[in-house]
Design an enzyme around this catalytic site. Structure first.
Site, short mmCIF file in Angstrom:
data_model
loop_
_atom_site.label_atom_id
_atom_site.label_comp_id
_atom_site.label_asym_id
_atom_site.label_seq_id
_atom_site.Cartn_x
_atom_site.Cartn_y
_atom_site.Cartn_z
N HIS A 161 0.84 -1.19 0.00
CA HIS A 161 0.00 0.00 0.00
C HIS A 161 0.88 1.25 0.00
CE1 HIS A 161 -2.82 -2.75 2.53
NE2 HIS A 161 -2.93 -3.03 1.24
N TYR A 178 3.65 1.82 13.58
CA TYR A 178 4.03 2.84 12.61
C TYR A 178 3.42 4.19 12.98
CZ TYR A 178 -0.34 1.20 10.37
OH TYR A 178 -1.63 0.80 10.09
#
Length: 474
Positions: A70, A133
């Site tokens: 992605h 993240y």
């Protein structure tokens, strides 16, 4: 784990902007501790100051859990909080690096910075792996971004757990191959005030950019008198704002134009700066010598503002707002001459229709031709010059308005002696007697250009620029 931890380090990879970070693990019999994100230390080592606003955690129970590829429209800083993972990245940005792939095993001692436009994927190598993240934009279920197939053989990714035995979502299995991927364009530049003198010059400076990377907005597209409209405007995909718009009716700003001057020159800049700060944009804001009273000269970039009137005060307020953006170029300029109403056009009209003008002799400076101002702004952006305040005008000797008027007459083949000298005080008295507002103007407007020159930009002498301008604008 015990002993001395390995030093913090930032390393480049085969994909431009994709950086790996070696994280020191401080351990003992209890386990380990690490600083996953340390802004000051990591930025000093070359990691972008990307301004994370959200942290996400992905818990993965089984070995072989695989997610990606992605390319979300934001930067990411990722790592493993617990367990191990195999990471893979593919560059989907327009350019020669498109399709380039990097793979790396991720443990607690390794992090990766992933720039916008690089597709990210990972596969867990241990059970109960926690993947962490940080991102510099808030996640949205409506965010549109390109994705590619994990098993595309063109990528050459050797997944530790073959994909036919891995845990992969139906959506990720259905992603298209690289050959069908949407290429991620670079962040666009938006120019505000596109129909003004500088805006038109910037159109010329960027005339060769036919890929839509620069967008020009006029007052009809975005009314800067409406701060809410500025904040609510769709700024997605924008990396740089060049604010070439301003309220410049200096005399009217002392009377009925005061509110508009403050709305455009101060309040609007505050709203633009808010947008730029939140989205980590670069802001180019153009200001004026009117923020100074003219008592010091030449004006240096570090001179404190000392405006004489409402126009200068509104521009000084806008400067303070613009300087609140980390990535800012505050460009002060003077005596702008471009395609639009300006002093040179007025003098040309006088020369050609037989009018003998009376012009001030005791206000001095250097003209700035709009083409040169646009060239200088593009130079600052393209060269990656240090952010901050810059003074920009044409080069050459310091002149008075009277000198410039005579030069226009002379270049056009008319008698310069038709121009009559006067003083600023006499000029103001004449207009005040007629009931027209006259703003106080700085007596000295010339800039010190050494900081600009240190970036590699050499301004064209004003005498040459005037000749070219008169030839182009017949």
């Amino acid at each position: 784990m015990s002993g001395r931890a390995a030093p913090l380090g930032v390393r480049e990879t085969a994909i431009a902007g994709l950086l790996t970070v070696d994280l020191p693990l401080h351990g003992d019999a209890r386990g380990w501790f690490k600083e996953h994100w340390h802004r000051d230390r990591m930025v000093a080592l070359g990691l972008p100051d990307f301004g994370p606003v959200q942290q996400n955690l992905s818990y993965n129970a089984a070995v072989g859990t695989t997610r990606g590829f992605h390319a979300e429209p934001w930067d990411k800083y990722l790592g493993v909080a617990s367990g191990r993972a195999f990471g893979a990245w593919v560059d989907l940005r327009e350019g020669s690096g498109f399709g380039r792939t990097v793979t790396l095993e991720l443990g607690p001692g390794t992090a990766v910075f992933v720039p916008r436009g690089v597709a990210n994927a990972f596969q867990t190598l241990e059970p109960d792996t926690v993947y962490s993240y940080l991102v510099n934009d808030h996640w949205s279920p409506d965010a549109a971004y390109p994705a590619i197939n994990l098993g595309d053989p063109v990528l050459g990714v050797e997944w530790p757990v073959p994909l036919d035995r891995a845990i992969v979502s139906d959506k990720d299995r259905a992603n298209p191959p690289l050959a069908q991927a949407t290429r991620v364009p670079p962040l666009r530049t938006v120019v505000l005030g596109a129909d003004g003198q500088l805006g038109r010059a910037l159109r010329g400076a960027y005339a060769g950019e036919s890929d839509g990377s620069v967008r020009f907005l006029t007052r009809h597209d975005l009314d800067l008198r409406d701060a809410d409209a500025i904040r609510e405007h769709d700024w997605s995909g924008v990396g740089t704002i060049v604010n070439a718009a301003a309220y410049t009716a200096v005399d009217l700003a002392e009377a009925e134009g005061r509110a508009d001057a403050w709305a455009v020159n101060a309040v609007a800049v505050g709203a633009i700066a808010d947008v730029a700060r939140r989205r980590r944009m670069t802001l180019v804001h153009v200001s004026t010598e009117y923020v100074f009273d003219g008592s010091r000269h030449p004006h240096r970039e570090d001179e404190p503002p000392s405006p004489l009137g409402a126009y200068g005060a509104s521009k000084a307020a806008g400067e303070l707002a613009a300087q609140g953006v980390a990535r800012h170029y505050l460009v002060r300029t003077s005596w702008v001459v471009g395609d639009g109403p300006n002093f040179v056009r007025t003098m040309r009209r006088c020369a050609e229709d037989g009018t003998d003008p009376t012009v001030v002799t005791d206000q001095t400076g250097r003209p700035t031709f709009a083409d040169e101002l646009a060239r200088g702004i593009r130079h600052l952006l393209d060269s990656g010059a240090p952010y901050g305040v810059y003074h920009l005008s044409n080069a050459g000797p310091v002149v008075s308005w009277f000198d410039l008027a005579r030069a226009v007459f002379r270049e056009l083949g008319h008698d310069p002696d038709r121009v009559t000298p006067t003083t600023a005080a006499a000029y103001a008295t004449r207009f005040a007697t007629a009931g027209r507002p006259v703003a106080a103007r700085p007596s000295h407007s010339e800039f010190d250009l050494s900081k600009l020159r240190a970036t590699g930009f050499e301004p064209e002498p004003a005498e040459i620029a005037l000749r070219h301008h008169l030839l182009r604008h017949r």
